[in-house]
Design a protein around this motif. Structure first.
Motif, mmCIF file in Angstrom:
data_model
loop_
_atom_site.group_PDB
_atom_site.id
_atom_site.type_symbol
_atom_site.label_atom_id
_atom_site.label_comp_id
_atom_site.label_asym_id
_atom_site.label_seq_id
_atom_site.Cartn_x
_atom_site.Cartn_y
_atom_site.Cartn_z
ATOM 1 N N VAL A 37 0.837 -1.203 0.000
ATOM 2 C CA VAL A 37 0.000 0.000 0.000
ATOM 3 C C VAL A 37 0.868 1.248 0.000
ATOM 4 C CG1 VAL A 37 -1.703 1.342 1.289
ATOM 5 C CG2 VAL A 37 -1.930 -1.144 1.150
ATOM 6 N N ALA A 38 1.882 1.240 0.848
ATOM 7 C CA ALA A 38 2.771 2.400 0.941
ATOM 8 C C ALA A 38 3.491 2.658 -0.374
ATOM 9 C CB ALA A 38 3.791 2.182 2.066
ATOM 10 N N ALA A 39 3.961 1.594 -1.024
ATOM 11 C CA ALA A 39 4.661 1.751 -2.302
ATOM 12 C C ALA A 39 3.739 2.349 -3.357
ATOM 13 C CB ALA A 39 5.198 0.407 -2.765
ATOM 14 N N ALA A 40 2.499 1.852 -3.434
ATOM 15 C CA ALA A 40 1.539 2.368 -4.408
ATOM 16 C C ALA A 40 1.244 3.841 -4.147
ATOM 17 C CB ALA A 40 0.252 1.549 -4.361
ATOM 18 N N LEU A 41 1.067 4.211 -2.878
ATOM 19 C CA LEU A 41 0.767 5.605 -2.544
ATOM 20 C C LEU A 41 1.948 6.523 -2.834
ATOM 21 C CD1 LEU A 41 -1.234 5.163 0.790
ATOM 22 C CD2 LEU A 41 -2.127 5.675 -1.490
ATOM 23 N N VAL A 42 3.154 6.036 -2.616
ATOM 24 C CA VAL A 42 4.347 6.841 -2.912
ATOM 25 C C VAL A 42 4.435 7.121 -4.409
ATOM 26 C CG1 VAL A 42 6.875 6.778 -3.011
ATOM 27 C CG2 VAL A 42 5.686 6.172 -0.895
ATOM 28 N N VAL A 43 4.202 6.091 -5.229
ATOM 29 C CA VAL A 43 4.248 6.288 -6.686
ATOM 30 C C VAL A 43 3.159 7.254 -7.129
ATOM 31 C CG1 VAL A 43 4.013 5.161 -8.924
ATOM 32 C CG2 VAL A 43 5.289 4.027 -7.099
ATOM 33 N N ILE A 44 1.946 7.110 -6.593
ATOM 34 C CA ILE A 44 0.854 8.015 -6.946
ATOM 35 C C ILE A 44 1.206 9.452 -6.559
ATOM 36 C CG2 ILE A 44 -1.529 8.659 -6.409
ATOM 37 C CD1 ILE A 44 -2.139 5.651 -6.147
ATOM 38 N N ALA A 45 1.754 9.628 -5.360
ATOM 39 C CA ALA A 45 2.144 10.964 -4.914
ATOM 40 C C ALA A 45 3.236 11.537 -5.814
ATOM 41 C CB ALA A 45 2.626 10.913 -3.462
ATOM 42 N N PHE A 46 4.183 10.697 -6.235
ATOM 43 C CA PHE A 46 5.285 11.164 -7.081
ATOM 44 C C PHE A 46 4.779 11.661 -8.427
ATOM 45 C CE2 PHE A 46 8.674 10.400 -10.209
ATOM 46 C CZ PHE A 46 9.681 11.190 -9.652
ATOM 47 N N VAL A 47 3.938 10.858 -9.103
ATOM 48 C CA VAL A 47 3.449 11.271 -10.421
ATOM 49 C C VAL A 47 2.419 12.393 -10.308
ATOM 50 C CG1 VAL A 47 3.887 8.995 -11.402
ATOM 51 C CG2 VAL A 47 1.615 9.526 -10.521
ATOM 52 N N SER A 48 1.897 12.619 -9.087
ATOM 53 C CA SER A 48 0.983 13.729 -8.875
ATOM 54 C C SER A 48 1.725 15.057 -8.762
ATOM 55 C CB SER A 48 0.164 13.506 -7.591
ATOM 56 O OG SER A 48 -0.611 12.330 -7.680
ATOM 57 N N GLY A 217 3.382 20.782 -8.752
ATOM 58 C CA GLY A 217 2.059 21.011 -8.195
ATOM 59 C C GLY A 217 1.576 19.700 -7.600
ATOM 60 N N PHE A 218 0.274 19.604 -7.394
ATOM 61 C CA PHE A 218 -0.283 18.348 -6.900
ATOM 62 C C PHE A 218 -1.562 18.081 -7.670
ATOM 63 C CE2 PHE A 218 -2.726 15.633 -3.966
ATOM 64 C CZ PHE A 218 -1.811 14.602 -3.819
ATOM 65 N N ASP A 219 -1.487 17.136 -8.604
ATOM 66 C CA ASP A 219 -2.621 16.834 -9.472
ATOM 67 C C ASP A 219 -2.680 15.325 -9.686
ATOM 68 O OD1 ASP A 219 -4.668 16.767 -11.295
ATOM 69 O OD2 ASP A 219 -3.592 17.787 -12.914
ATOM 70 N N PRO A 220 -3.239 14.596 -8.728
ATOM 71 C CA PRO A 220 -3.280 13.128 -8.854
ATOM 72 C C PRO A 220 -4.008 12.654 -10.104
ATOM 73 C CG PRO A 220 -3.845 13.824 -6.624
ATOM 74 C CD PRO A 220 -3.828 15.057 -7.463
ATOM 75 N N VAL A 221 -5.176 13.248 -10.382
ATOM 76 C CA VAL A 221 -5.963 12.810 -11.529
ATOM 77 C C VAL A 221 -5.245 13.117 -12.835
ATOM 78 C CG1 VAL A 221 -8.125 13.096 -12.782
ATOM 79 C CG2 VAL A 221 -8.146 13.023 -10.284
ATOM 80 N N LEU A 227 0.050 9.859 -17.443
ATOM 81 C CA LEU A 227 0.898 8.671 -17.418
ATOM 82 C C LEU A 227 0.250 7.521 -18.182
ATOM 83 C CD1 LEU A 227 3.500 7.381 -16.334
ATOM 84 C CD2 LEU A 227 2.205 6.688 -14.301
ATOM 85 N N ASP A 228 -1.049 7.315 -17.975
ATOM 86 C CA ASP A 228 -1.770 6.270 -18.713
ATOM 87 C C ASP A 228 -1.676 6.502 -20.220
ATOM 88 O OD1 ASP A 228 -2.534 4.967 -16.423
ATOM 89 O OD2 ASP A 228 -4.625 5.615 -16.473
ATOM 90 N N LEU A 229 -1.914 7.739 -20.619
ATOM 91 C CA LEU A 229 -1.908 8.068 -22.041
ATOM 92 C C LEU A 229 -0.533 7.839 -22.649
ATOM 93 C CD1 LEU A 229 -3.866 9.192 -24.186
ATOM 94 C CD2 LEU A 229 -3.063 11.481 -23.586
ATOM 95 N N ALA A 230 0.504 8.278 -21.951
ATOM 96 C CA ALA A 230 1.863 8.128 -22.468
ATOM 97 C C ALA A 230 2.265 6.659 -22.560
ATOM 98 C CB ALA A 230 2.840 8.895 -21.586
ATOM 99 N N VAL A 231 2.015 5.900 -21.498
ATOM 100 C CA VAL A 231 2.388 4.480 -21.504
ATOM 101 C C VAL A 231 1.633 3.738 -22.596
ATOM 102 C CG1 VAL A 231 2.269 2.326 -20.189
ATOM 103 C CG2 VAL A 231 3.069 4.420 -19.088
ATOM 104 N N HIS A 232 0.351 4.056 -22.767
ATOM 105 C CA HIS A 232 -0.438 3.419 -23.831
ATOM 106 C C HIS A 232 0.198 3.654 -25.191
ATOM 107 C CE1 HIS A 232 -3.722 3.184 -26.830
ATOM 108 N NE2 HIS A 232 -4.182 2.214 -26.061
ATOM 109 N N GLU A 233 0.668 4.885 -25.422
ATOM 110 C CA GLU A 233 1.239 5.200 -26.731
ATOM 111 C C GLU A 233 2.608 4.560 -26.920
ATOM 112 O OE1 GLU A 233 0.408 6.294 -30.368
ATOM 113 O OE2 GLU A 233 -0.946 6.580 -28.650
#
Length: 253
Positions: A37-48, A217-221, A227-233
């Motif tokens: 859980v902590a690892a997932a939240l850290v990654v989400i916070a980083f890309v946010s 900034g802080f923009d989780p969404v 990130l989803d769009l870039a990885v998909h491409e």
């Protein structure tokens, strides 16, 4: 079969869903899953905070420069994906997404070159609805393009099929100049598919997603969406090259 497999696979492979599934799995595991859980939240916070997805999109969008209009244009190809036909039909002026710039640009060029053909290519078609390409044609007409000028390709479901079906309809002649209008991040893969189909096109990228917002900034969404769009491409570029659907791993000018 491959088309449906790719769609289903992406439902679980998108980075945002992977992170969510990891967090849920960790939460379900109780104390033993705290690290997950902590690892997932850290990654989400980083890309946010850090625009990882935006920077990845910027690399894609920088591949082709904005159009410098040639003196002659024989045809305009606009790839679908800009609207939801069901929502558009149910609620006027609704159902659009950021790719709507594709239709605005196609209409602009078509009106500037009234002798040019205009081919409206594919897009998702729900089982119980009309093709997106028909709804897109309605939008192009509302933007000032004569309905009789718009040729429609209704059945393609992905970029590879867009190119194959468009080439079959357009039957481009040697020396003709055809513009390809699609989102800037999508342009490398799209151009690669059209080249592999034997259809020489001039890139006209639109719908830029990275506009230089490199401040923290802080923009989780927004961060996860980019990130989803870039990885998909990026995955699309690699997989299409492996399947021989493009002429290069990273098609360029």
């Amino acid at each position: 079969m491959l088309f449906f497999a790719s769609k289903i696979g992406w439902l679980f492979a998108a980075p945002s869903r992977v992170l969510l599934l990891l967090a849920l799995a960790g939460a379900a595991a109780g104390r033993r899953g705290r690290a997950l859980v902590a690892a997932a939240l850290v990654v989400i916070a980083f890309v946010s905070v850090v625009p990882v997805g935006g920077l990845a999109l910027a690399r894609l969008e920088a591949t082709f420069q904005p159009l410098s209009a040639p003196p002659r244009i024989d045809g305009v190809l606009v790839i679908g994906g800009a609207l939801d036909a069901q929502v558009y039909d149910a609620h006027p002026a609704s159902g659009f997404n950021p790719a709507i710039g594709r239709l605005f640009e196609a209409a602009r060029v078509a009106k500037a070159f009234p002798q040019a053909r205009l081919l409206d290519i594919g897009g998702p078609t729900p089982p119980d609805g009309r093709p997106e390409a028909d709804a897109a044609a309605d939008v192009l007409t509302a933007l000032g393009v004569a309905r009789e000028r718009i040729e429609i390709e209704r059945v393609s479901r992905n970029t590879y099929e867009n190119a194959i079906d468009a080439a079959a309809i357009a039957k481009p002649k040697a020396g003709e100049v055809w513009l390809l209008v699609t989102s800037a991040f999508h342009m490398p893969r799209a151009v690669g598919c059209f080249r592999a189909a034997g259809f020489k096109v001039v890139a006209d990228p639109v719908d830029y997603r990275w506009l230089g917002e490199n401040n923290l900034g802080f923009d989780p969404v927004g961060g996860l969406e980019a990130l989803d769009l870039a990885v998909h491409e990026y995955v699309g570029l690699a997989s299409y090259r492996l399947m021989g659907r493009t002429d290069a791993l990273w098609p360029g000018p």
